[in-house]
Design an enzyme around this catalytic site. Structure first.
Site, PDB file in Angstrom:
ATOM      1  N   ASN A 195      25.155 -34.479 -27.118  1.00 29.40           N
ATOM      2  CA  ASN A 195      24.697 -33.320 -26.337  1.00 29.40           C
ATOM      3  C   ASN A 195      24.207 -32.270 -27.333  1.00 29.40           C
ATOM      4  O   ASN A 195      25.005 -31.652 -28.023  1.00 29.40           O
ATOM      5  CB  ASN A 195      25.865 -32.787 -25.496  1.00 29.40           C
ATOM      6  CG  ASN A 195      25.534 -31.468 -24.817  1.00 29.40           C
ATOM      7  OD1 ASN A 195      24.370 -31.071 -24.730  1.00 29.40           O
ATOM      8  ND2 ASN A 195      26.558 -30.780 -24.332  1.00 29.40           N
ATOM      9  N   LYS A 254      22.718 -29.467 -26.712  1.00 30.16           N
ATOM     10  CA  LYS A 254      22.760 -28.082 -26.219  1.00 30.16           C
ATOM     11  C   LYS A 254      21.411 -27.390 -26.470  1.00 30.16           C
ATOM     12  O   LYS A 254      20.369 -28.014 -26.283  1.00 30.16           O
ATOM     13  CB  LYS A 254      23.942 -27.345 -26.849  1.00 30.16           C
ATOM     14  CG  LYS A 254      25.237 -28.144 -26.693  1.00 30.16           C
ATOM     15  CD  LYS A 254      26.475 -27.426 -27.068  1.00 30.16           C
ATOM     16  CE  LYS A 254      27.655 -28.380 -26.904  1.00 30.16           C
ATOM     17  NZ  LYS A 254      28.954 -27.771 -27.075  1.00 30.16           N
ATOM     18  N   HIS A 304      29.226 -29.480 -17.314  1.00 34.24           N
ATOM     19  CA  HIS A 304      29.771 -29.274 -18.669  1.00 34.24           C
ATOM     20  C   HIS A 304      30.557 -27.958 -18.665  1.00 34.24           C
ATOM     21  O   HIS A 304      30.188 -27.016 -17.948  1.00 34.24           O
ATOM     22  CB  HIS A 304      28.619 -29.221 -19.672  1.00 34.24           C
ATOM     23  CG  HIS A 304      29.091 -29.189 -21.095  1.00 34.24           C
ATOM     24  ND1 HIS A 304      29.506 -28.026 -21.711  1.00 34.24           N
ATOM     25  CD2 HIS A 304      29.252 -30.177 -22.011  1.00 34.24           C
ATOM     26  CE1 HIS A 304      29.877 -28.305 -22.951  1.00 34.24           C
ATOM     27  NE2 HIS A 304      29.734 -29.603 -23.155  1.00 34.24           N
ATOM     28  N   GLU A 343      30.591 -25.522 -20.532  1.00 31.12           N
ATOM     29  CA  GLU A 343      29.774 -24.322 -20.778  1.00 31.12           C
ATOM     30  C   GLU A 343      29.020 -23.904 -19.516  1.00 31.12           C
ATOM     31  O   GLU A 343      28.843 -22.712 -19.256  1.00 31.12           O
ATOM     32  CB  GLU A 343      28.807 -24.582 -21.944  1.00 31.12           C
ATOM     33  CG  GLU A 343      29.543 -24.570 -23.274  1.00 31.12           C
ATOM     34  CD  GLU A 343      28.921 -25.437 -24.355  1.00 31.12           C
ATOM     35  OE1 GLU A 343      27.734 -25.784 -24.260  1.00 31.12           O
ATOM     36  OE2 GLU A 343      29.656 -25.773 -25.309  1.00 31.12           O
ATOM     37  N   GLU A 359      36.557 -33.953 -21.005  1.00 40.32           N
ATOM     38  CA  GLU A 359      36.312 -33.023 -22.110  1.00 40.32           C
ATOM     39  C   GLU A 359      37.317 -31.877 -22.027  1.00 40.32           C
ATOM     40  O   GLU A 359      37.053 -30.866 -21.357  1.00 40.32           O
ATOM     41  CB  GLU A 359      34.897 -32.463 -22.009  1.00 40.32           C
ATOM     42  CG  GLU A 359      33.822 -33.491 -22.191  1.00 40.32           C
ATOM     43  CD  GLU A 359      32.618 -32.900 -22.905  1.00 40.32           C
ATOM     44  OE1 GLU A 359      32.330 -33.338 -24.029  1.00 40.32           O
ATOM     45  OE2 GLU A 359      31.992 -31.975 -22.357  1.00 40.32           O
ATOM     46  N   GLY A 364      34.167 -28.059 -29.548  1.00 36.03           N
ATOM     47  CA  GLY A 364      33.652 -27.175 -30.599  1.00 36.03           C
ATOM     48  C   GLY A 364      34.729 -26.482 -31.417  1.00 36.03           C
ATOM     49  O   GLY A 364      34.444 -25.534 -32.148  1.00 36.03           O
ATOM     50  N   SER A 380      35.290 -32.508 -30.139  1.00 38.40           N
ATOM     51  CA  SER A 380      35.500 -32.608 -31.586  1.00 38.40           C
ATOM     52  C   SER A 380      35.579 -34.051 -32.090  1.00 38.40           C
ATOM     53  O   SER A 380      36.330 -34.341 -33.025  1.00 38.40           O
ATOM     54  CB  SER A 380      36.737 -31.810 -32.005  1.00 38.40           C
ATOM     55  OG  SER A 380      36.523 -30.433 -31.740  1.00 38.40           O
TER      56      SER A 380
END
Ligand code: PEP
Length: 259
Positions: A15, A17, A101, A103, A171, A177, A217
């Site tokens: 991904n 982003k 996702h 985010e 996730e 991240g 990660s």
């Protein structure tokens, strides 16, 4: 059940982003095509930003690599300024669509119900939805992981007649991240929980066919142990998918997982 996914193929997905121009995407994908060669195992999927999808699809045409979009609108056309159409993504050559996702949920306030509607749109338009679920650090600390996963899945599936031809990406929000990867047994437990929820909802046989990817990660040095877990069928990778060297290393670890 549609025939888009017929068995649990191990997948390495990147991904990107809001990174990489179309030219950078094409150069990267050419490198990955030569890394992967004609091997379909693991399958490699890249989610570029929307403005690079067209060139990315052209770059992988005729290879074993696939492209997906990072988001879609539940509508495929209409007065929705700035949104992404699943129909156009499919026309360009995309196979997958990320849905929900963390985010998107945190920064753009997407709800579980939004995710459910987007899943239906993706499936109607011939894209494989990748529904992202996962608990926050607080929810994890207070032992609510299973409850959160059950709730997110139930809400997304409640919106309509979801076809089992989809991917679930586990996730954990605290792992995205942060460099703080889930321990392989911890990730396996969540994946097994997701599979169990699917068994109850769609029956044993279909639940066995739904791929469940892990994201959070993933790096070359933790990929092998994660890939060996029985219910981990792939990775969704952020940071480590931005370098062709590290993505190729992860792909090789996943390739070697059965040895
Ligand atoms: C992600 O954003 O989906 C993700 C898994 O990121 P990272 O690999 O950087 O944790």
């Amino acid at each position: 059940m549609s025939s888009v996914i017929s068995k649990r193929t191990f997948t390495v997905a990147g991904n990107w982003k809001l990174h990489k121009t179309p030219n950078e995407a094409v150069a990267f994908l050419r490198e990955m095509v030569s890394t992967v060669g004609s091997s379909p195992d693991p399958q490699l999927v890249i989610f570029p930003q929307a403005l690079a999808v067209d060139q990315a699809c052209r770059a992988v045409h005729g290879t074993s690599l696939s492209i997906g979009v990072q988001n879609i609108n539940e509508a495929v056309e209409g007065a929705f300024t700035g949104e992404i159409s699943a129909r156009v993504a499919r026309v360009l050559g995309c196979r997958f669509a990320l849905i929900g996702h963390s985010e998107r949920r945190r920064l753009f306030h997407e709800t579980d119900e939004d995710c459910g509607r987007k899943i239906l749109t993706a499936q109607r338009e011939g894209l494989v939805p990748v529904l992202c679920v996962g608990e926050t650090a607080d929810e994890n600390r207070s032992g609510q992981t299973a409850t959160v996963l059950d709730r997110q899945l139930a809400a997304a599936f409640a919106v309509g007649d979801v076809d089992p031809s989809l991917v679930i990406a586990y996730e954990p929000v605290w792992a995205i991240g942060t460099g703080q990867v889930a321990m392989p047994e911890q990730a396996q437990a969540s994946h097994a929980r997701i599979r169990q929820w699917l068994r109850v909802r769609i029956g044993d046989a279909l639940a066995e066919r739904v791929p469940v990817w892990y994201g959070g990660s993933v790096k070359a040095d933790n990929a092998l142990e994660l890939a060996k877990q029985p219910d981990i069928d792939g990775f969704l990778i952020g940071g480590a998918a931005l370098s062709s060297t590290s993505l190729a290393q992860i792909w090789r670890k996943a390739h070697d997982r059965g040895r």
